[in-house]
Design an enzyme around this catalytic site. Sequence first.
Site, PDB file in Angstrom:
ATOM      1  N   GLY A   1       0.811  -1.212   0.000  1.00  0.00           N
ATOM      2  CA  GLY A   1       0.000   0.000   0.000  1.00  0.00           C
ATOM      3  C   GLY A   1       0.844   1.262   0.000  1.00  0.00           C
ATOM      4  O   GLY A   1       0.546   2.229  -0.717  1.00  0.00           O
ATOM      5  N   THR A   2       1.892   1.272   0.794  1.00  0.00           N
ATOM      6  CA  THR A   2       2.732   2.468   0.891  1.00  0.00           C
ATOM      7  C   THR A   2       3.350   2.807  -0.458  1.00  0.00           C
ATOM      8  O   THR A   2       3.309   3.955  -0.905  1.00  0.00           O
ATOM      9  CB  THR A   2       3.834   2.253   1.958  1.00  0.00           C
ATOM     10  OG1 THR A   2       3.200   2.132   3.237  1.00  0.00           O
ATOM     11  CG2 THR A   2       4.807   3.413   1.996  1.00  0.00           C
TER      12      THR A   2
ATOM     13  N   ASN B   1      -8.463   3.596   8.272  1.00  0.00           N
ATOM     14  CA  ASN B   1      -7.915   2.412   8.917  1.00  0.00           C
ATOM     15  C   ASN B   1      -8.130   2.385  10.422  1.00  0.00           C
ATOM     16  O   ASN B   1      -8.197   1.323  11.027  1.00  0.00           O
ATOM     17  CB  ASN B   1      -6.421   2.297   8.607  1.00  0.00           C
ATOM     18  CG  ASN B   1      -5.676   3.590   8.854  1.00  0.00           C
ATOM     19  OD1 ASN B   1      -6.084   4.652   8.393  1.00  0.00           O
ATOM     20  ND2 ASN B   1      -4.592   3.513   9.589  1.00  0.00           N
TER      21      ASN B   1
ATOM     22  N   GLN C   1      -7.872  -0.680   3.091  1.00  0.00           N
ATOM     23  CA  GLN C   1      -8.739  -1.286   4.102  1.00  0.00           C
ATOM     24  C   GLN C   1     -10.026  -1.863   3.500  1.00  0.00           C
ATOM     25  O   GLN C   1     -10.753  -2.567   4.186  1.00  0.00           O
ATOM     26  CB  GLN C   1      -9.109  -0.245   5.176  1.00  0.00           C
ATOM     27  CG  GLN C   1      -7.941   0.174   6.047  1.00  0.00           C
ATOM     28  CD  GLN C   1      -7.490  -0.907   7.013  1.00  0.00           C
ATOM     29  OE1 GLN C   1      -8.262  -1.759   7.433  1.00  0.00           O
ATOM     30  NE2 GLN C   1      -6.216  -0.886   7.372  1.00  0.00           N
TER      31      GLN C   1
ATOM     32  N   SER D   1      -3.397  -3.633  -0.844  1.00  0.00           N
ATOM     33  CA  SER D   1      -2.311  -4.358  -0.197  1.00  0.00           C
ATOM     34  C   SER D   1      -2.761  -5.772   0.143  1.00  0.00           C
ATOM     35  O   SER D   1      -3.817  -5.970   0.743  1.00  0.00           O
ATOM     36  CB  SER D   1      -1.913  -3.614   1.072  1.00  0.00           C
ATOM     37  OG  SER D   1      -0.956  -4.352   1.781  1.00  0.00           O
TER      38      SER D   1
ATOM     39  N   HIS E   1      -1.716  -8.143   2.224  1.00  0.00           N
ATOM     40  CA  HIS E   1      -1.766  -8.720   3.579  1.00  0.00           C
ATOM     41  C   HIS E   1      -2.981  -8.271   4.382  1.00  0.00           C
ATOM     42  O   HIS E   1      -3.195  -8.731   5.498  1.00  0.00           O
ATOM     43  CB  HIS E   1      -0.461  -8.457   4.340  1.00  0.00           C
ATOM     44  CG  HIS E   1      -0.273  -7.063   4.827  1.00  0.00           C
ATOM     45  ND1 HIS E   1      -0.456  -6.724   6.142  1.00  0.00           N
ATOM     46  CD2 HIS E   1       0.077  -5.938   4.182  1.00  0.00           C
ATOM     47  CE1 HIS E   1      -0.212  -5.430   6.277  1.00  0.00           C
ATOM     48  NE2 HIS E   1       0.116  -4.936   5.107  1.00  0.00           N
TER      49      HIS E   1
ATOM     50  N   THR F   1      12.916  -7.031 -10.824  1.00  0.00           N
ATOM     51  CA  THR F   1      12.372  -8.383 -10.956  1.00  0.00           C
ATOM     52  C   THR F   1      11.191  -8.549 -10.004  1.00  0.00           C
ATOM     53  O   THR F   1      11.254  -8.154  -8.841  1.00  0.00           O
ATOM     54  CB  THR F   1      13.471  -9.430 -10.670  1.00  0.00           C
ATOM     55  OG1 THR F   1      14.498  -9.241 -11.636  1.00  0.00           O
ATOM     56  CG2 THR F   1      12.926 -10.844 -10.748  1.00  0.00           C
TER      57      THR F   1
ATOM     58  N   CYS G   1       1.186   6.315  23.659  1.00  0.00           N
ATOM     59  CA  CYS G   1       2.148   5.464  24.341  1.00  0.00           C
ATOM     60  C   CYS G   1       2.416   4.182  23.596  1.00  0.00           C
ATOM     61  O   CYS G   1       3.420   3.523  23.820  1.00  0.00           O
ATOM     62  CB  CYS G   1       1.658   5.130  25.739  1.00  0.00           C
ATOM     63  SG  CYS G   1       1.630   6.579  26.763  1.00  0.00           S
TER      64      CYS G   1
END
Lengths: 387, 127
Positions: free
Chosen positions: A73-74, A152, A180, A200, A202, A238, A325
């Site tokens: 995706g990126t 997302n 998404q 994407s 995955h 490739t 965090c």
Amino acid sequence: MKNRLVYMDNGATTPVREEVLEAMLPFLQDQYGNPSSLHTQGREVRRAIDEAREKTACVLGADPAEIFFTSGGTESNNLALRGTARKQASAGHIITSGIEHHAVLEVCHDLENEGHRVTYLPVDRFGRIDPAAVEAAIAPDTFLISIMAANNEVGTLQPILEIGTLAREHGILFHTDAVQVVGQRPVNVNDLPIDYLSLSAHKFNGPKGVGALYKRKGVKITPLYRGGSQERKLRPGTENVPGIIGLGQALELAAAEIPYKMEYLTSLRDQLIEGLLKIEDVILNGHPQERLPGNINVSFKYIEGESILLSLDLQGIAASSGSACSSGSLEPSHVLSAIGLDQQTAHGSIRFSLGRYNNEADIEYVLEKITPIVEKLRQISPLHKTD
Amino acid sequence: MYNEKVVDHFSNPCNVGELTDADSIGESGSFKCGDTMKIFIKVEDGRIENIKFQTYGCGAAIASSSMLTEMVKGKTLDEAMHITNQNVADELGGLPPLKLHCSNLAADALHNAIADYRRRLEPDYTD
């Protein structure tokens, strides 16, 4: 019961399906030929890549020549945005939203440094972009609009049909980051005025490290890399053969089960939301209906997301948080800030994202475990006043 | 990300809650990530006779609060003033680098409680 594992972070990534792994394995073993080679081994692999491209195109309602395989995706987002910006004769204007994935936002920041102007549209409290705001932002030199198909974090679906229609009326290119959505909801480029779409593998039970960019025929972009003639020179190098085969297989399988999976996940999603909202001082983030089938995002007031995640993890439950965090950045999620959450409510957010392997027992298990976790953390918190 | 000792203090924190008869209360917090800690102390003959805490924050924030209260119980105020946030992190067997300055602020809350106590009850005390 202690060792039960419940994976509810499918928005981050999904497990590879058995059938997908099986389809990929020969290309990590005997079928090692380079698809650019003339010999038999090479030609066999070329045929397999062509087939994966056809499957991908078929699911999206595209022509195979409009599918370009990338590393995910990126890269697809980078290719669409940078590639289009580089094609412009002079600096111009881009419209996007403030809640895009970093793979769009960071590219836009770069493009600003290169002289382009970017409008980052705000969203309402549900995380929706108003098409009227898109229209109002259009300038004479606007050359690209990039709006995600669904967010997302909070799962909100965006009105990409309306926005794409506006873009087309004004002769502006339209890109959508659909990472998404593809494999979760039907997406057909014949029904949608989209010029580019990022996906994407995955995210729909395919392998990591592979994705695709759909680019409508006739739309011109400059490649990011220079090299050989793979992917019609738009993405030289490739091919990631096993990845591409896995993507094609995973997408075909995912698309076939969309009608059933959407209904199934929506029902599980709503059960979990209903159960979570029974806990005191919990709010739902995102839109109540217009959201991804498997996305649940809630904020638990008075407590902090990372400590909730850690407690869930100790019970075998995998989820994610928009809390600073847990992100490593110390800043709360830009999406939760954009929908108007105060810093503390944003810090207390948890995303559960469901996938095809979740079931009703998982929902019950999470609801059973989360209640005492929240209670315990609130007892520790100085912000929570008990009567 | 966290070692076993941190996870243990997080899962079973010691000395949680308020002290209704506290002699002093100290607070600390990180403006940046929003962590907030509150330490309650009961002082007897210059020693910390009882201590409790309340913390809003991540796992590291809760674990370091718990660890600190264990470290200073029974200590003199002078001894307690010498315990640093770093001592707490060390006693926990280390914290992830990012958490060291953001979530490891329990000693600051304790120092604030002690300073406030001394200001009120020791007329010749200066910060």
